[in-house]
Design an enzyme around this catalytic site. Structure first.
Site, PDB file in Angstrom:
ATOM      1  N   HIS A   1      -6.386  -6.319  -1.537  1.00  0.00           N
ATOM      2  CA  HIS A   1      -5.330  -5.334  -1.295  1.00  0.00           C
ATOM      3  C   HIS A   1      -4.182  -5.910  -0.472  1.00  0.00           C
ATOM      4  CE1 HIS A   1      -3.707  -1.303  -0.950  1.00  0.00           C
ATOM      5  NE2 HIS A   1      -3.688  -1.395   0.362  1.00  0.00           N
TER       6      HIS A   1
ATOM      7  N   ASP B   1      -8.235  -5.966  -5.932  1.00  0.00           N
ATOM      8  CA  ASP B   1      -8.113  -4.780  -5.084  1.00  0.00           C
ATOM      9  C   ASP B   1      -8.584  -3.557  -5.858  1.00  0.00           C
ATOM     10  OD1 ASP B   1      -7.352  -2.863  -3.203  1.00  0.00           O
ATOM     11  OD2 ASP B   1      -5.301  -2.771  -3.989  1.00  0.00           O
TER      12      ASP B   1
ATOM     13  N   SER C   1       0.827  -1.193   0.000  1.00  0.00           N
ATOM     14  CA  SER C   1       0.000   0.000   0.000  1.00  0.00           C
ATOM     15  C   SER C   1       0.872   1.258   0.000  1.00  0.00           C
ATOM     16  CB  SER C   1      -0.969  -0.033   1.180  1.00  0.00           C
ATOM     17  OG  SER C   1      -1.972   0.937   1.016  1.00  0.00           O
TER      18      SER C   1
END
Length: 497
Positions: free
Chosen positions: A474, A421, A184
């Site tokens: 994700h 994601d 991320s």
């Protein structure tokens, strides 16, 4: 042989024995006070040595949890893991992704979760450091709250300072191959820290780290490629989340006008967001759970979209965090440098993730004592994503020059994406990896885990790989643990994926 020569030989042998003993001490120099001997909630035997504690400098106390490899700790790579946010604790990875335990939910309220060994832990094949960074995140803290204001540059410098001190504490690992990994917003943390490490190596900063490369999962990278039009729109259309009409409307109204869209573009983008409003941004296949009361103010007003207000209420009893931001890049966040995180958080999309298990475990004082973390009275309560730091996001700009610079110097890179994601869609990542202009040496193909197609891979020159994981969200190891351990272990071993 005269007496003086015998004494000389005795002296030589004694010195050699002393030096060998000193070397033995150095090779077993992990600080015993950091050794973790038991963990509340876990009744088994730890499969390898665990350590926890603080590395302190510049009025900052950064917490780490270190797990020695279950395979061959003296030779296996040392991997640093960083969660994103910015401001999210690396215990996210520890508890929910690739840590040594699976945490059993559903215990009576007020009791600790039960821990079981995770068969797909990344510590099966590597030594791994979970670091709470920057200061103010997770269990890391400072008595000087001004240290909670930071940016990309300071975070990289602090993490580098941590590593230098950590390897001084654990000198037996200095010769092991060293890698940096994260997901991320760690798409920023990892390349900037890697660059700091490389600069330190070139400058001869001691200890010299045996840095080999880095991994980034669903990472933000560049404002143009992470932009809604470049990344989210093609993802939503390709996944069948928006109609051809909406897609064509966005293309017509917004193409070539990314930075200052006119009214028609905004209207078109709003239509797209209306269509995907009720989805779990971290995995479009997963339900999105919310407690509507968690988002109400004192007057009973709610900031939730209508589609979210009843979603999942009767299906899951655990409340989702009240913060509007969360583990990752917000869906509709603006990618402009210098924006302070708390301000941007108010604009972010509501997340769909529950963190009660980690919160209960890491705020229990017996757990903190066992892992050598300071109590809440000193370090504060553990939050998955800190509400006390002020972070100037994207202050380091595009990561594309970092990737080019690092890989051209021979450092290996694995860029991987869960293909479901919607927070940092693989479409943007695929686009920026192609944009580097590297020669394709392993053309787009499936890769396999357990004799099944696990995703797709494209290999480039300079040991640069882009990889997708089929059906993952994700936080890839959370959704596909077996497949994640497969690509992770093969890549670390230098084997084809």
């Amino acid at each position: 042989m005269d007496k003086s020569y015998k004494l000389y030989l005795f002296w030589v042998v004694s010195v050699c024995l002393i030096l060998n003993y000193a070397e033995l001490i150095l090779t077993e120099a992990a600080p015993e006070e950091a050794l973790i001997t038991h963990l509340p909630g876990f009744n088994g035997t730890l499969p390898s040595k665990h350590y926890g504690g603080y590395v302190s400098f510049d009025e900052k106390n950064l917490f780490y949890y270190f797990i020695a490899s279950e395979k061959n700790p003296s030779e296996d790579p040392v991997v640093l893991w960083l969660n994103g946010g910015p401001g999210c604790s690396s215990f996210d990875g520890f508890v929910y992704e690739h840590g040594p335990f699976n945490f059993e939910e559903g215990q009576p309220k007020g009791s600790l979760p039960i821990l079981h060994l995770n068969p797909y832990a990344w510590s099966k094949v590597s030594n791994i450091i979970y670091l709470d960074s920057p200061c103010g995140v997770g269990l890391s803290y400072s008595n000087n709250t001004s240290k909670y204001t930071t940016d990309d540059w300071h975070t990289a410098a602090d993490s580098h300072a941590f590593l230098l001190k950590w390897f001084e504490l654990y000198p037996e690992f200095i010769k092991n191959p060293f890698y940096i990994s994260g997901e991320s917003y760690a798409g920023i943390y990892v390349p900037t820290l890697a660059s700091e490490v490389v600069q330190g190596i070139k400058a001869g900063v001691k200890p010299i780290l045996n840095f080999k490369g880095y991994l980034v999962g669903n990472g933000v990278t560049d404002s143009d490629f992470d932009d809604t039009l470049t990344s989210l729109v093609p993802f939503a259309h390709g996944m069948g989340l928006i109609s051809d009409d909406i897609y064509e409307d966005v293309q017509s109204a917004c193409y070539g006008n990314h930075t200052d869209p006119h009214h028609d573009c905004s209207t078109s983008i709003d239509k797209m967001h209306d269509a995907i409003d009720g989805l779990n941004i971290y995995d479009i296949l997963e339900p999105c759970y919310h407690d509507p009361n968690a988002y109400k103010d004192g007057k009973g007003n709610t900031s939730l979209p209508v589609s979210f207000q009843q979603l999942g209420v009767t299906q899951r009893p655990l409340k989702v965090r009240k913060r509007m931001f969360g583990r990752a890049w917000p869906l509709r966040g603006q990618l402009k440098p210098g924006t302070l995180w708390p301000e941007l958080a108010e604009q972010g999309s509501v997340m769909c993730f529950n963190d009660e298990v980690a919160t209960a475990w890491l705020n229990d004082e017996s757990v903190r004592n066992a892992i050598h973390a300071e109590p809440k009275s000193i370090a504060g309560s553990w939050e998955l994503c800190s509400s006390r730091i002020i972070y100037a996001r994207y202050s380091s700009g595009s990561m594309l020059p970092y990737h080019k610079n690092l890989t051209s110097q021979g450092y290996r890179a694995l860029i991987y994406s869960g293909d479901h994601d919607m927070c940092v869609p693989f479409t943007g990542t695929q686009a920026w990896t192609r944009s580097l202009g590297f020669k394709i040496v392993d053309e787009w193909r499936p890769w396999f885990s357990n004799d099944e197609v696990a995703g797709y891979l494209q290999g480039y020159d300079y040991n640069f790989i882009f990889l997708t994981i089929k059906g993952a969200g994700h936080t890839v190891p959370e959704y596909k643990p077996r497949e994640s351990l497969d690509f992770y272990s093969r890549w670390l071993d230098g084997k084809p994926i």
